[in-house]
Design an enzyme around this catalytic site. Structure first.
Site, PDB file in Angstrom:
ATOM      1  N   ARG A  96       1.027  -1.098  -0.062  1.00  0.00           N
ATOM      2  CA  ARG A  96       0.043  -0.080  -0.028  1.00  0.00           C
ATOM      3  C   ARG A  96       1.013   1.103   0.206  1.00  0.00           C
ATOM      4  NH1 ARG A  96      -2.272   4.355  -0.397  1.00  0.00           N
ATOM      5  NH2 ARG A  96      -4.314   4.947   0.510  1.00  0.00           N
ATOM      6  N   HIS A  99       1.823   7.186   1.642  1.00  0.00           N
ATOM      7  CA  HIS A  99       0.630   8.105   1.658  1.00  0.00           C
ATOM      8  C   HIS A  99       0.447   8.858   3.054  1.00  0.00           C
ATOM      9  CE1 HIS A  99      -1.473   4.602   3.218  1.00  0.00           C
ATOM     10  NE2 HIS A  99      -2.416   5.422   3.392  1.00  0.00           N
ATOM     11  N   HIS A 101      -3.121  11.241   4.939  1.00  0.00           N
ATOM     12  CA  HIS A 101      -4.563  11.496   4.806  1.00  0.00           C
ATOM     13  C   HIS A 101      -4.773  12.347   5.884  1.00  0.00           C
ATOM     14  CE1 HIS A 101      -4.920   7.747   7.143  1.00  0.00           C
ATOM     15  NE2 HIS A 101      -4.656   7.094   5.760  1.00  0.00           N
ATOM     16  N   GLU A 105      -6.207   6.763  11.093  1.00  0.00           N
ATOM     17  CA  GLU A 105      -6.274   5.582  10.667  1.00  0.00           C
ATOM     18  C   GLU A 105      -5.937   4.419  11.690  1.00  0.00           C
ATOM     19  OE1 GLU A 105      -4.290   4.268   6.774  1.00  0.00           O
ATOM     20  OE2 GLU A 105      -3.541   2.469   7.591  1.00  0.00           O
ATOM     21  N   HIS A 144       2.653   7.268   5.921  1.00  0.00           N
ATOM     22  CA  HIS A 144       2.986   5.823   6.476  1.00  0.00           C
ATOM     23  C   HIS A 144       2.920   4.813   5.353  1.00  0.00           C
ATOM     24  CE1 HIS A 144      -1.495   6.578   6.387  1.00  0.00           C
ATOM     25  NE2 HIS A 144      -1.682   5.259   6.221  1.00  0.00           N
ATOM     26  N   GLU A 166     -10.633   6.026   0.440  1.00  0.00           N
ATOM     27  CA  GLU A 166      -9.478   5.329   0.004  1.00  0.00           C
ATOM     28  C   GLU A 166      -8.708   6.192  -1.453  1.00  0.00           C
ATOM     29  OE1 GLU A 166      -7.152   4.000   2.432  1.00  0.00           O
ATOM     30  OE2 GLU A 166      -6.615   2.813   0.479  1.00  0.00           O
ATOM     31  N   HIS A 280     -27.896  -1.631  26.107  1.00  0.00           N
ATOM     32  CA  HIS A 280     -26.906  -0.386  26.456  1.00  0.00           C
ATOM     33  C   HIS A 280     -26.956   0.400  25.365  1.00  0.00           C
ATOM     34  CE1 HIS A 280     -24.481  -2.616  23.759  1.00  0.00           C
ATOM     35  NE2 HIS A 280     -23.771  -1.586  23.495  1.00  0.00           N
ATOM     36  N   HIS A 282     -24.724   4.500  24.037  1.00  0.00           N
ATOM     37  CA  HIS A 282     -23.494   4.981  23.938  1.00  0.00           C
ATOM     38  C   HIS A 282     -23.571   6.623  24.010  1.00  0.00           C
ATOM     39  CE1 HIS A 282     -21.481   1.206  23.538  1.00  0.00           C
ATOM     40  NE2 HIS A 282     -22.345   1.056  22.567  1.00  0.00           N
ATOM     41  N   GLU A 286     -21.906   4.391  17.129  1.00  0.00           N
ATOM     42  CA  GLU A 286     -21.202   3.144  17.070  1.00  0.00           C
ATOM     43  C   GLU A 286     -21.034   2.550  15.664  1.00  0.00           C
ATOM     44  OE1 GLU A 286     -22.330   0.101  20.006  1.00  0.00           O
ATOM     45  OE2 GLU A 286     -21.907  -1.442  18.727  1.00  0.00           O
ATOM     46  N   HIS A 325     -29.575  -0.451  22.341  1.00  0.00           N
ATOM     47  CA  HIS A 325     -29.537  -1.740  21.394  1.00  0.00           C
ATOM     48  C   HIS A 325     -28.879  -2.932  22.250  1.00  0.00           C
ATOM     49  CE1 HIS A 325     -25.695   0.710  21.319  1.00  0.00           C
ATOM     50  NE2 HIS A 325     -25.101  -0.373  20.784  1.00  0.00           N
TER      51      HIS A 325
HETATM   52 MN    MN Z   1      -3.547   5.268   5.127  1.00  0.00          MN
HETATM   53 MN    MN Z   2     -23.087  -0.779  21.574  1.00  0.00          MN
END
Ligand code: MN
Ligand code: MN
Length: 386
Positions: A96, A99, A101, A105, A144, A166, A280, A282, A286, A325
């Site tokens: 890869r 590059h 961004h 990541e 990276h 990407e 639960h 958040h 998620e 959920h």
């Molecule tokens: Mn990357």
């Molecule tokens: Mn969850």
């Protein structure tokens, strides 16, 4: 076996008790079989909730000499506005391209091994070999690379911006191709002729290209590297002690045990047959990635709205913040999936815990449930129940 709605002639039917009727028109039985809770939704489902599921199997796959990559972003799953994911495969030696961004990541190695490199903004270096269950996290704008080792590899990438693509990363070949040769010569203090053979056609960008499998890690370090990054960009998630529960285990990785991961928190959930990630919610959205097994997830969205979805390997799930959920293992195999959050810390609100820590008579006044039922917590933090 996955629990399925009523069958006749082998195909699943949208029939639940006295409700529903057989399908007479066009149909797609394999897809219907994968989504029993959509085909014959539970009686508790109600109202309109946006789609919370997209499979990598339905994403465009970009094929290159060194492997392939496909992505599930806000363009594929519009409700997913906080994180985006990429599934990438590198052949042995496949690279890869160097590059960077705008986004951080985060990665989880699904299979095989890779060598990853990076240099931070203070010129400190990082290089490591990673294998199944290992993570990495490159901060935003950190340059990276990733290269498949002798067995090649496949991994999941998660970015802290849902609009990430990407196909829009800052590539080293693209930068060189769009910089005048005399500027490159001046920049590096070498003759212009040194750049005679750089790839200049954008169509020839490397992106994911074939290469030779590198030698041992020790022989691949940069001699002039003065310093290494203070917080390593890799992490052995499987070396963490799991948090054990009746029905399985979880491993939680965030900035408290992986300091480089300042913007992305993760939970790897393993729920055995019959087990369920407890009810639960958040403080942040998620983003989920299903690794193996079959699941049912129901989401409660307030105002009487609730909807149930089914997930299997390669699926992405999403839950907007604050929506309650649970995730139930529907099969005979362990259910393994990742919960991802755009957050420094993993946080959740447990219904069990809330009920157990609220005056019992107050709870009883709402639900007509014996006060003692709710006052006895199953555990301090059940996480997974059976
Ligand atoms: Mn990357
Ligand atoms: Mn969850």
């Amino acid at each position: 076996m996955v629990k399925r709605p009523h069958h006749s002639n082998g195909d699943p039917q949208p029939i639940r008790g006295e409700l529903g009727a057989s399908i007479l028109g066009p149909r797609n039985p394999p897809l219907e079989r994968e989504n029993p809770d959509l085909l014959a939704s539970p009686a508790t489902d109600s109202g309109t909730i946006p789609n919370l599921e997209f499979s990598f199997a339905a994403a465009r796959n970009r094929l290159l000499t060194g492997g392939w990559a496909r992505e599930v972003t806000v363009r594929e799953l519009p409700v997913a506005t906080e994180l985006a994911g990429v599934n990438m495969r590198l052949k042995p030696g496949g690279i890869r391209e160097l590059h960077w961004h705008k986004e951080a990541e985060w990665a989880y190695m699904l299979a095989g091994h890779a060598r990853i490199t990076a240099v931070d903004e203070q010129g400190r270096t990082f290089i490591d070999d990673v294998g199944p269950g290992d993570l990495w996290n490159f901060p935003a704008a950190t340059p990276h690379s990733i290269q498949g080792l002798q067995d090649g590899c496949e991994f999941l990438l998660v970015f802290d911006n849902a609009s990430f693509s990407e196909n829009e990363t800052f590539l080293i070949t693209d930068l060189f191709a769009h910089t005048p040769r005399d500027v490159l010569a001046k920049n590096f203090g070498v003759a212009e002729s040194a750049f005679a053979d750089i790839p200049i056609d954008v169509e020839h960008e490397r992106y994911i290209f074939s290469g030779r499998v590198p030698g041992a890690l020790a022989g691949d370090t940069v001699r002039s590297a003065a310093d290494i990054v203070p917080h390593t960009f890799s992490h052995r998630m499987m070396a963490q002690e799991p948090i054990l529960a009746d029905g399985g285990w979880v491993r939680i990785t965030d900035s408290t045990n992986f300091p480089a991961a300042t913007t992305i928190a993760a939970v790897l959930v393993n729920a055995g047959p019959g087990a369920m990630r407890e009810i639960h919610w958040h403080l942040t959205d998620e983003w989920q990635y299903y690794i193996s097994g079959h699941a049912r997830m129901a989401v409660f969205a307030s105002g009487g709205k609730a909807r149930t979805f089914n997930y299997q390997a390669g699926d992405v799930g999403y839950i907007p913040h604050a929506m309650a959920h649970y995730v139930e293992n529907l099969g005979d195999e362990p259910l393994l999936y990742l919960e991802m959050f755009r957050s420094t810390r993993f946080m959740d609100v447990s219904l069990n815990q809330w009920m157990a820590l609220t005056p019992p008579k107050l709870v009883e006044a709402h639900l007509n449930i014996d006060a003692r039922t709710m006052a006895a917590p199953r555990k301090d933090e059940p996480i997974i129940v059976k």
